[in-house]
Design an enzyme around this catalytic site. Structure first.
Site, PDB file in Angstrom:
ATOM      1  N   LYS A 215      -6.133  -3.517  -0.629  1.00  0.00           N
ATOM      2  CA  LYS A 215      -6.425  -4.326   0.573  1.00  0.00           C
ATOM      3  C   LYS A 215      -7.924  -4.547   0.748  1.00  0.00           C
ATOM      4  CE  LYS A 215      -4.744  -1.335   3.562  1.00  0.00           C
ATOM      5  NZ  LYS A 215      -4.098  -0.284   2.773  1.00  0.00           N
TER       6      LYS A 215
ATOM      7  N   ARG B  60      -1.065  -1.675  11.886  1.00  0.00           N
ATOM      8  CA  ARG B  60      -0.370  -0.702  11.049  1.00  0.00           C
ATOM      9  C   ARG B  60       0.890  -0.188  11.716  1.00  0.00           C
ATOM     10  NH1 ARG B  60      -5.081   1.279   7.932  1.00  0.00           N
ATOM     11  NH2 ARG B  60      -4.519   2.979   6.567  1.00  0.00           N
TER      12      ARG B  60
ATOM     13  N   ARG C  86     -10.559   6.641  -7.190  1.00  0.00           N
ATOM     14  CA  ARG C  86     -11.494   5.618  -6.715  1.00  0.00           C
ATOM     15  C   ARG C  86     -12.772   6.191  -6.099  1.00  0.00           C
ATOM     16  NH1 ARG C  86      -8.090   2.825  -1.722  1.00  0.00           N
ATOM     17  NH2 ARG C  86      -8.273   4.572  -0.275  1.00  0.00           N
TER      18      ARG C  86
ATOM     19  N   ARG D  46     -13.879   9.022  -0.621  1.00  0.00           N
ATOM     20  CA  ARG D  46     -13.326   9.277   0.711  1.00  0.00           C
ATOM     21  C   ARG D  46     -12.688  10.656   0.768  1.00  0.00           C
ATOM     22  NH1 ARG D  46      -9.936   4.098   2.589  1.00  0.00           N
ATOM     23  NH2 ARG D  46      -8.769   5.786   3.554  1.00  0.00           N
TER      24      ARG D  46
ATOM     25  N   ARG E 157      -0.284   9.982   3.660  1.00  0.00           N
ATOM     26  CA  ARG E 157      -0.569   8.592   4.062  1.00  0.00           C
ATOM     27  C   ARG E 157       0.551   7.661   3.613  1.00  0.00           C
ATOM     28  NH1 ARG E 157      -6.240   8.166   1.436  1.00  0.00           N
ATOM     29  NH2 ARG E 157      -6.189   5.982   2.051  1.00  0.00           N
TER      30      ARG E 157
HETATM   31  P1  AMP Z   1      -7.869   2.974   5.671  1.00  0.00           P
HETATM   32  O1  AMP Z   1      -9.302   2.952   5.307  1.00  0.00           O
HETATM   33  O2  AMP Z   1      -7.367   1.652   6.140  1.00  0.00           O
HETATM   34  O3  AMP Z   1      -7.000   3.597   4.617  1.00  0.00           O
HETATM   35  O4  AMP Z   1      -7.755   3.960   6.960  1.00  0.00           O
HETATM   36  C1  AMP Z   1      -8.137   5.322   6.880  1.00  0.00           C
HETATM   37  C2  AMP Z   1      -7.545   6.097   8.052  1.00  0.00           C
HETATM   38  O5  AMP Z   1      -8.016   5.543   9.295  1.00  0.00           O
HETATM   39  C3  AMP Z   1      -6.012   6.041   8.172  1.00  0.00           C
HETATM   40  O6  AMP Z   1      -5.379   7.015   7.351  1.00  0.00           O
HETATM   41  C4  AMP Z   1      -5.820   6.328   9.670  1.00  0.00           C
HETATM   42  O7  AMP Z   1      -6.038   7.704   9.960  1.00  0.00           O
HETATM   43  C5  AMP Z   1      -6.993   5.553  10.280  1.00  0.00           C
HETATM   44  N1  AMP Z   1      -6.633   4.131  10.590  1.00  0.00           N
HETATM   45  C6  AMP Z   1      -7.186   3.012  10.041  1.00  0.00           C
HETATM   46  N2  AMP Z   1      -6.645   1.894  10.555  1.00  0.00           N
HETATM   47  C7  AMP Z   1      -5.715   2.309  11.451  1.00  0.00           C
HETATM   48  C8  AMP Z   1      -4.803   1.630  12.298  1.00  0.00           C
HETATM   49  N3  AMP Z   1      -4.723   0.286  12.323  1.00  0.00           N
HETATM   50  N4  AMP Z   1      -3.989   2.382  13.096  1.00  0.00           N
HETATM   51  C9  AMP Z   1      -4.065   3.735  13.094  1.00  0.00           C
HETATM   52  N5  AMP Z   1      -4.883   4.451  12.306  1.00  0.00           N
HETATM   53  C10 AMP Z   1      -5.718   3.753  11.484  1.00  0.00           C
END
Ligand code: AMP
Length: 216
Positions: free
Chosen positions: A13, A88, A127, A161, A172
């Site tokens: 993404k 999400r 990554r 990360r 996740r």
């Molecule tokens: P990402 O970088 O999109 O994988 O997001 C990393 C982490 O941020 C996720 O595992 C959640 O803990 C939190 N997070 C990011 N976007 C959302 C969202 N739209 N709703 C809830 N938690 C989020």
């Protein structure tokens, strides 16, 4: 043009949203990046979300909806934006529709990047990212042209990360299936949704997304 890009962790993404934003003059809005910045800066929001993020759980809908609602009002979003990692949950998708309506904006397309779980764990645990410009790399699939040097900005500092460990990735993925997959039904009822095969290489997925957008 306002877009949503969604898919499981490791689907690409962020990579695709970044390329699409550059190519079309749009702003990439990643709730994950915003939340990581809040944690790093130890803001009130950062303190509230730290634990959920470290364990791969979602943070509360209210927090992310608040972040996005404020951000899309900023002038750089006037030309259009790509939401990466938001919504999400179905509650977030409903809130997004309502808040865009209130601002006289709408979503033009929702792109689902579909990838089977077995592929994702290997993708995520390999990554890493340039610490300076944020360009994404992978130990196997996308190494820098010169080892240890960012192709884009020349920096030699890279980060990983904290939530990219195998254990957290599995949490996740579970969260994705239980809370985010229902979005497919939510958006399938509209003409805006397109699904692309995210198991292909980066350039191929990029091409599929362009085709999907051009065909809308
Ligand atoms: P990402 O970088 O999109 O994988 O997001 C990393 C982490 O941020 C996720 O595992 C959640 O803990 C939190 N997070 C990011 N976007 C959302 C969202 N739209 N709703 C809830 N938690 C989020």
């Amino acid at each position: 043009m306002n877009l949503v890009v969604f898919g499981p962790p490791g689907a690409g993404k962020g990579t695709q949203a970044r390329m699409l934003a550059e190519a079309r003059g749009l702003v990439q809005l990643s709730t994950g990046d915003m939340l990581r910045a809040a944690v790093a800066a130890e803001t009130e929001i950062g303190k509230q979300v730290k634990e959920a993020m470290e364990t791969g759980q979602l943070v509360s809908d209210d927090i992310v909806i608040g972040l996005i609602s404020d951000r899309v009002d900023e002038p750089d979003c006037a030309n259009g934006f790509i939401l990466d990692g938001f919504p999400r949950t179905v509650a977030q998708a409903e809130a997004l529709d309502a808040l865009l309506k209130g601002k006289d904006k709408a979503l033009d397309a929702v792109i689902e990047i579909k990838v089977d779980d077995e592929l994702l764990v290997g993708r995520i645990t390999g990554r890493f990212t340039c610490a300076k410009c944020g360009e994404g790399y992978h130990e196997i699939f996308r190494r820098p042209e010169q080892d240890g040097v960012c192709d884009k900005c020349g920096s030699t500092e890279f980060t990983r990360r904290e939530d990219d460990s195998e254990e957290t990735v599995r949490s996740r993925l579970k969260v994705y299936h239980s809370q985010t997959v229902p979005l497919i039904d939510y958006y399938s009822g509209t003409s805006r949704m397109r699904t692309v095969d995210g198991s292909q290489d980066i350039a191929d997925v990029r091409r599929q997304i362009e085709e999907a957008l051009n065909g809308l």
